[in-house]
Design an enzyme around this catalytic site. Structure first.
Site, mmCIF file in Angstrom:
data_model
loop_
_atom_site.group_PDB
_atom_site.id
_atom_site.type_symbol
_atom_site.label_atom_id
_atom_site.label_comp_id
_atom_site.label_asym_id
_atom_site.label_seq_id
_atom_site.Cartn_x
_atom_site.Cartn_y
_atom_site.Cartn_z
ATOM 1 N N TYR A 38 0.846 -1.215 0.000
ATOM 2 C CA TYR A 38 0.000 0.000 0.000
ATOM 3 C C TYR A 38 0.876 1.259 0.000
ATOM 4 C CZ TYR A 38 -3.073 -3.593 2.122
ATOM 5 O OH TYR A 38 -3.775 -4.740 2.406
ATOM 6 N N TRP A 44 -8.268 6.005 6.673
ATOM 7 C CA TRP A 44 -8.436 5.623 8.087
ATOM 8 C C TRP A 44 -7.132 5.101 8.673
ATOM 9 C CZ3 TRP A 44 -11.792 1.044 10.276
ATOM 10 C CH2 TRP A 44 -11.555 -0.134 9.595
ATOM 11 N N ASP A 45 -6.252 4.582 7.804
ATOM 12 C CA ASP A 45 -4.917 4.210 8.283
ATOM 13 C C ASP A 45 -4.233 5.421 8.897
ATOM 14 O OD1 ASP A 45 -5.697 2.463 5.931
ATOM 15 O OD2 ASP A 45 -3.962 1.352 6.651
ATOM 16 N N TYR A 92 0.383 0.044 -7.544
ATOM 17 C CA TYR A 92 -0.844 -0.254 -6.803
ATOM 18 C C TYR A 92 -2.021 -0.157 -7.753
ATOM 19 C CZ TYR A 92 -4.698 -0.231 -3.550
ATOM 20 O OH TYR A 92 -5.871 -0.568 -2.908
ATOM 21 N N GLY A 181 -13.893 -0.553 4.686
ATOM 22 C CA GLY A 181 -12.541 -0.911 5.112
ATOM 23 C C GLY A 181 -12.309 -2.398 5.347
ATOM 24 N N ASP A 183 -12.717 -5.120 3.408
ATOM 25 C CA ASP A 183 -13.011 -5.289 1.985
ATOM 26 C C ASP A 183 -13.846 -6.509 1.601
ATOM 27 O OD1 ASP A 183 -11.185 -3.263 2.186
ATOM 28 O OD2 ASP A 183 -9.818 -4.032 0.671
ATOM 29 N N ARG A 216 -5.634 -12.956 0.421
ATOM 30 C CA ARG A 216 -6.217 -11.755 -0.186
ATOM 31 C C ARG A 216 -7.624 -12.049 -0.720
ATOM 32 N NH1 ARG A 216 -4.282 -6.827 0.414
ATOM 33 N NH2 ARG A 216 -5.376 -6.362 -1.519
ATOM 34 N N TRP A 389 -10.406 -10.192 5.515
ATOM 35 C CA TRP A 389 -11.439 -9.797 6.479
ATOM 36 C C TRP A 389 -12.499 -10.880 6.656
ATOM 37 C CZ3 TRP A 389 -10.840 -5.593 9.570
ATOM 38 C CH2 TRP A 389 -9.891 -4.628 9.175
ATOM 39 N N GLU A 432 -0.004 -7.233 9.414
ATOM 40 C CA GLU A 432 -1.255 -6.591 8.991
ATOM 41 C C GLU A 432 -2.440 -7.259 9.701
ATOM 42 O OE1 GLU A 432 -1.822 -7.017 4.800
ATOM 43 O OE2 GLU A 432 -3.401 -5.494 4.684
HETATM 44 C C1 2M8 Z 1 -7.190 -2.655 2.567
HETATM 45 O O1 2M8 Z 1 -7.886 -2.088 1.486
HETATM 46 C C2 2M8 Z 1 -7.237 -1.710 0.259
HETATM 47 C C3 2M8 Z 1 -8.265 -0.947 -0.572
HETATM 48 O O2 2M8 Z 1 -8.594 0.232 0.084
HETATM 49 C C4 2M8 Z 1 -6.708 -2.866 -0.539
HETATM 50 O O3 2M8 Z 1 -7.063 -4.022 -0.266
HETATM 51 O O4 2M8 Z 1 -5.923 -2.622 -1.455
HETATM 52 C C5 2M8 Z 1 -8.153 -2.680 3.766
HETATM 53 O O5 2M8 Z 1 -7.644 -3.520 4.787
HETATM 54 C C6 2M8 Z 1 -8.388 -1.277 4.278
HETATM 55 O O6 2M8 Z 1 -9.156 -1.296 5.455
HETATM 56 C C7 2M8 Z 1 -7.075 -0.543 4.532
HETATM 57 O O7 2M8 Z 1 -7.344 0.787 4.848
HETATM 58 C C8 2M8 Z 1 -6.149 -0.608 3.306
HETATM 59 C C9 2M8 Z 1 -4.770 -0.046 3.574
HETATM 60 O O8 2M8 Z 1 -4.232 -0.587 4.749
HETATM 61 O O9 2M8 Z 1 -5.994 -1.961 2.868
#
Ligand code: 2M8
Length: 459
Positions: A38, A44-45, A92, A181, A183, A216, A389, A432
């Site tokens: 990421y 929210w992170d 990404y 969040g 996903d 994932r 999740w 994570e």
């Molecule tokens: C995850 O989400 C992102 C998309 O926003 C992804 O899978 O690429 C989720 O765990 C989300 O809650 C979190 O904010 C993000 C970055 O840590 O990753």
């Protein structure tokens, strides 16, 4: 620094490790969740990161939130990703050329100079801003921190309360699973089943370069995420006409409408709304601090709490559920999201007590079978201890529930959960997420919110 957790030497090592993760993920103005998986700023992170950073650098914690807020849209929304222009596009997915915020989001007031996504994430920001202020009120006042962020946070809440009340019952809705969040939570399976996935060949998943496929979401999930996001973008990121009722109304007033089919995604989620309420209370404190009065905001938070109970509480199951606005009704899947309202001060006593029982019962197993709170029902058909999740335990949800337990007087339970968070964050190298039974690390390591919330619980 508190006692226990294997003594103060290991607490100091944990503290050092967490600071090192946040330093490594700091880009100069904000923190990436993880360098590989990421590589941009997530909404929210960043709020969770600021909550931890305030203990080691209140200045950096303020900057983290200020950087995010600079990317706010004119309509008040805070985008879920703020893109770093120096990161290659293929690092990404979906990248800025997918979201096209500065063109597709023009009517909604997307910024011109910074590229963002067009969806949102849970509103933890006002809560974070208040906690950051309290960590160093002198610095905060000297920099005018609250005075600068308050109007932006107020506009953000206005957007959620007015533009996102798609169900008409006073709660905010999410229009994409990425917004909530969590996903690929099984709570989205039914509402997502209606969505025709985008063809797999139309996009390339960069996440699989960094994460194991079995940890994932699936390709089918991604096809649906892509379809939903592309449709929202192609509608100019407008929030009208997204539910059956909304579309009928749109037709009636004669605007161009969609087909009237219930093919969108619009869900009222308990955690998203609980965080909005907690943040509305925080905004009230901020208003008081700035010499205005927070009373109206506390009252709004209480109204939102009543709506949450009215629309999402299930007394027979002892937890909150998601409401699918297009499918009609509560989604009968037990996700950790349905426990998060425990962090609310205004919750009726019997509801708080029932939530604590559910947390300790067979579906979540806290204090008996699990080490941290699983993201989904241990007994649910879709439970998978490793897949994102759909079962693994995440540190942010355990942090939220630790606060909830302490708030409702469950001090022993809060203390045990706190200890478990610290133990597993250390042993998993700030993973994570972890297997809720064994604590085995899943996803990426060196994950920012795990490190930040560890710091918060060490202090
Ligand atoms: C995850 O989400 C992102 C998309 O926003 C992804 O899978 O690429 C989720 O765990 C989300 O809650 C979190 O904010 C993000 C970055 O840590 O990753």
């Amino acid at each position: 620094v508190p006692h226990a957790i294997g003594g103060s030497a290991s607490l100091r090592a944990l503290h050092r490790g967490a600071v090192a993760v946040l330093d490594a993920n700091w880009t100069g103005a904000s923190t990436v969740p993880s360098r590989g998986l990421y590589p941009h700023q997530w909404s929210w992170d960043s709020a969770f990161v600021a909550i931890g950073l305030r203990h080691v650098s209140p200045r950096r914690a303020q900057t983290e939130l200020e950087t995010l807020l600079k990317a706010q849209w004119g309509d008040g929304r805070i985008p879920h990703i703020v893109f770093n222009p120096s990161v290659p596009l293929d690092a990404y997915f979906p990248s800025p050329d997918f979201w096209r915020s500065s063109t597709a989001g023009r009517a909604a007031g997307a910024p011109r100079t910074v590229q963002t996504s067009g969806i949102v994430q849970p509103p933890v920001h006002a809560l974070a801003a208040w906690l950051v202020h309290r960590a160093d009120p002198g610095l905060s006042r000297a920099r005018g921190f609250l005075a600068r962020v308050y109007p932006r946070l107020a506009a953000w809440h206005r957007y959620l309360v007015h533009r996102r009340d798609l169900g008409g019952g006073g709660l905010a809705s999410v229009v994409h699973p990425w917004e909530q969040g969590m996903d690929n939570s099984p709570s989205w399976d039914a509402p997502l089943a209606r969505i025709t996935p985008a063809p797999a060949r139309s996009f390339r998943r960069a996440d699989l370069d960094h994460g194991a496929a079995e940890d994932r979401p699936t390709d089918l999930d991604y096809g649906r995420y892509v379809r939903l996001a592309a449709e929202y973008r192609d509608a100019g990121y407008a929030d009208t006409g997204r539910t059956r009722a909304g579309r009928a109304h749109t037709d009636h007033v004669g605007r161009t409408s969609h087909t009237g089919r219930a093919d969108g995604f619009a869900v009222e989620d308990p955690a998203f709304n609980a965080l909005l309420i907690a943040s509305e209370h925080a905004l009230a404190h901020i208003a008081d601090e700035l010499g205005a009065t927070g009373a109206a905001r506390h009252a709004r938070a209480e109204r939102l709490t009543a709506a949450l109970v009215e629309r999402l509480w299930d007394p027979a199951e002892g937890m909150f559920f998601c409401r699918d606005l297009n499918g009609g009704g509560l989604v009968p899947e037990r996700g950790v999201s349905g426990l998060v309202p425990l962090l609310l001060p205004g919750l009726p006593h019997e509801i708080a007590a029932a939530l604590v029982r559910t947390l300790r019962g067979p579906h979540f197993g806290l204090g008996s079978t699990t080490r941290l709170v699983p993201s989904y029902d241990l007994l649910g058909e879709a439970f998978d201890p490793h897949r994102y999740w759909r079962g693994p335990a995440w540190f942010n949800t355990s942090w939220l529930l630790e606060r909830g337990l302490a708030l409702h007087g469950e001090h022993a339970g809060a203390q045990a959960l706190r200890r478990a968070v610290l133990d597993l964050a250390g042993s998993s190298d700030f993973a994570e997420y972890v297997d809720p039974y064994t604590g085995e690390a899943c996803g990426t390591t060196g994950f920012s919110w795990t490190a930040a919330l560890t710091l918060d619980l060490v202090h």
